[in-house]
Design a protein around this motif. Structure first.
Motif, PDB file in Angstrom:
ATOM      1  N   CYS A   1       0.802  -1.132   0.089  1.00 35.14           N
ATOM      2  CA  CYS A   1       0.002  -0.109  -0.012  1.00 35.14           C
ATOM      3  C   CYS A   1       1.064   1.213  -0.187  1.00 35.14           C
ATOM      4  O   CYS A   1       1.638   1.428   0.852  1.00 35.14           O
TER       5      CYS A   1
ATOM      6  N   HIS B   1      -0.516   4.061   0.401  1.00 33.65           N
ATOM      7  CA  HIS B   1      -1.290   4.874   1.346  1.00 33.65           C
ATOM      8  C   HIS B   1      -2.018   6.230   0.763  1.00 33.65           C
ATOM      9  O   HIS B   1      -2.671   6.806   1.234  1.00 33.65           O
TER      10      HIS B   1
ATOM     11  N   CYS C   1      -3.677  -2.352   5.626  1.00 30.50           N
ATOM     12  CA  CYS C   1      -2.497  -1.317   5.725  1.00 30.50           C
ATOM     13  C   CYS C   1      -2.403  -1.084   7.221  1.00 30.50           C
ATOM     14  O   CYS C   1      -3.068  -0.451   7.903  1.00 30.50           O
TER      15      CYS C   1
ATOM     16  N   CYS D   1      -1.998   2.817   7.518  1.00 32.71           N
ATOM     17  CA  CYS D   1      -3.170   3.648   7.090  1.00 32.71           C
ATOM     18  C   CYS D   1      -4.133   3.329   8.289  1.00 32.71           C
ATOM     19  O   CYS D   1      -4.867   4.311   8.628  1.00 32.71           O
TER      20      CYS D   1
ATOM     21  N   TYR E   1      -1.283  13.184   6.616  1.00 30.13           N
ATOM     22  CA  TYR E   1      -1.062  11.963   7.017  1.00 30.13           C
ATOM     23  C   TYR E   1       0.345  11.638   7.701  1.00 30.13           C
ATOM     24  O   TYR E   1       0.256  10.990   8.615  1.00 30.13           O
TER      25      TYR E   1
END
Ligand code: ZN
Lengths: 234, 196
Positions: free
Chosen positions: A3, A5, A35, A38, B180
């Protein structure tokens, strides 16, 4: 599973707000399940959201909102002398007013005490107006400079434009007055000599202000223009 | 909330020389800016300095404000710029290196009281408040300035990514990645869990 992300980076906001299409939501759900990064970022998002609501708003300590936020302090009422401007406007109005009388009823208005020739009077008027104009320019120039120092950036430009506009209007007014005087002078030249003796005997009450003007002119003091020009009442 | 004077009205009047309108505008937003500054800096003294910088810049740039009801966003863009400058200059200042920073947990009472002499604050609730706020600041201070800013604007000021992008000049994609990364970074400290 691999992943990058990207899907969660891109959509986590909308995911939490519930604004995603069922397809994308399903994809995100799948990512969060598979993931680790995540998954934990999603948890952090929710917790940060919750934490942000626990912030206790602090009262702003007292501070001087003008002194510290508006440096240097601007005293708006001080930078322009409204009295002087009103006086100068009045002066122009009076001169224009008198000029109109000259053209409408020239026999009555030119009553400068008999001893003055028309040429002298015209010269005096010219120099009076020129020095008055100069004084006006100087005074506005200095006021403008003071204002420029005190004002900030565009508010400065705002005021400067305003002053410039007024000054150029004033200059136009004075030019208009002077031009009017000069053309009037040539037209009147021949008749004035004939009428001077008659005029000398016909002082009109209405002429008090303009007499004061030319008295101050013959005293050679242009600076006194303001006070001698100021009408008694208006 | 109903506002008697719109921002634009106050701005116009302030530009026309009305001190009262300027003060009215400042009073409307100073709480927002001050609390923002509290979160972005280490202590109330820095927050006051930064807030004054922000409003000084707002005043100087006010004539160029062309917004239609976007004053808050416009103001926060200035705040973002000023914050960057402020944090950067503090980073260069040896007195302000990490670990040497005087924090509110140590000096807050004295500073806060002296600056807010006209306020009366219940000591107990004040302590509880500043403790919670202190924890939030500790969480935020784990982050770099860039990351701190995006978290601040997103979570505490509830701007959209598009709005934050306009305010900071950073692209939406970069902001999303930053958020993030910032959130991801915090999990290592488990600061959030402790704070909650
Ligand atoms: Zn992932």
């Amino acid at each position: 599973m691999h992943c990058n992300h990207q899907l969660v980076i891109e959509h986590i906001d909308s995911y939490i707000e519930g604004n995603l299409s069922p397809e994308v939501k399903r994809e995100i759900d799948h990512m969060l399940d598979n993931c680790k990064e995540c998954h934990s970022t999603h948890q952090q998002y929710l917790e940060m959201h919750q934490l942000s609501h626990q912030w206790q708003e602090q009262d702003t300590p007292d501070w001087h909102r003008v002194k510290y936020a508006v440096r240097p302090p601007v005293k708006q009422s001080n930078w322009l002398n409204w009295g002087a401007m009103a006086t100068s406007t009045m002066a122009i109005l009076m001169v224009v007013f008198q000029l109109e009388i000259v053209s409408a009823d020239r026999g009555l208005t030119i009553s400068f005490g008999g001893s003055q020739t028309e040429e002298k009077i015209a010269n005096l008027v010219d120099s009076q107006l020129a020095s008055y104009k100069q004084a006006l320019d100087v005074s506005f120039e200095s006021k403008l400079n003071v204002a420029l120092e005190r004002q900030d950036n565009l508010s400065k430009i705002r005021h400067a434009n305003w002053i410039e506009k007024n000054r150029s209007e004033r200059q136009q007014d004075i030019k208009f007055v002077m031009t009017g005087w000069q053309s009037q002078r040539y037209e009147d030249q021949k008749q004035v000599d004939q009428q001077l003796s008659y005029i000398a005997d016909n002082q009109i009450e209405n002429n008090q202000a303009i007499n004061q003007l030319f008295q101050s002119v013959s005293n050679g003091r242009g600076r006194k223009a303001n006070s001698s020009l100021r009408p008694n009442k208006l | 909330m109903f506002q008697i004077n719109k921002d634009e009205t106050l701005i116009d009047k302030a530009l026309g020389g009305s001190e009262r309108s300027w003060v009215g505008l400042v009073k409307r937003y100073e709480g927002l800016v001050y609390n923002y500054c509290l979160r972005m800096t280490f202590n109330s003294s820095d927050a006051m300095d930064l807030m004054q910088e922000v409003f000084l810049a707002v005043y100087r740039n006010l004539p160029s404000y062309r917004g239609q009801g976007q004053f808050k966003g416009w103001m926060m863009r200035i705040a973002a710029n000023k914050t960057t400058d402020f944090l950067r200059s503090r980073g260069r200042n040896p007195l302000h290196r990490a670990g040497e920073v005087t924090d509110d947990s140590f000096d807050n009472d004295g500073l806060f009281q002296s600056r807010a002499s006209s306020h009366t604050i219940d000591p107990a609730s004040h302590l509880a408040q500043t403790n919670k706020n202190q924890q939030i600041k500790e969480v935020l201070n784990k982050l770099s300035d860039d990351h701190k800013q995006v978290v601040e604007l997103k979570f505490f000021q509830h701007f959209t990514f598009e709005e934050i992008s306009q305010q900071t000049g950073v692209s939406v994609n970069t902001l999303k990645t930053r958020l993030y990364t910032a959130l991801n970074k915090l999990k290592g400290f488990s600061e959030i869990q402790n704070a909650l």
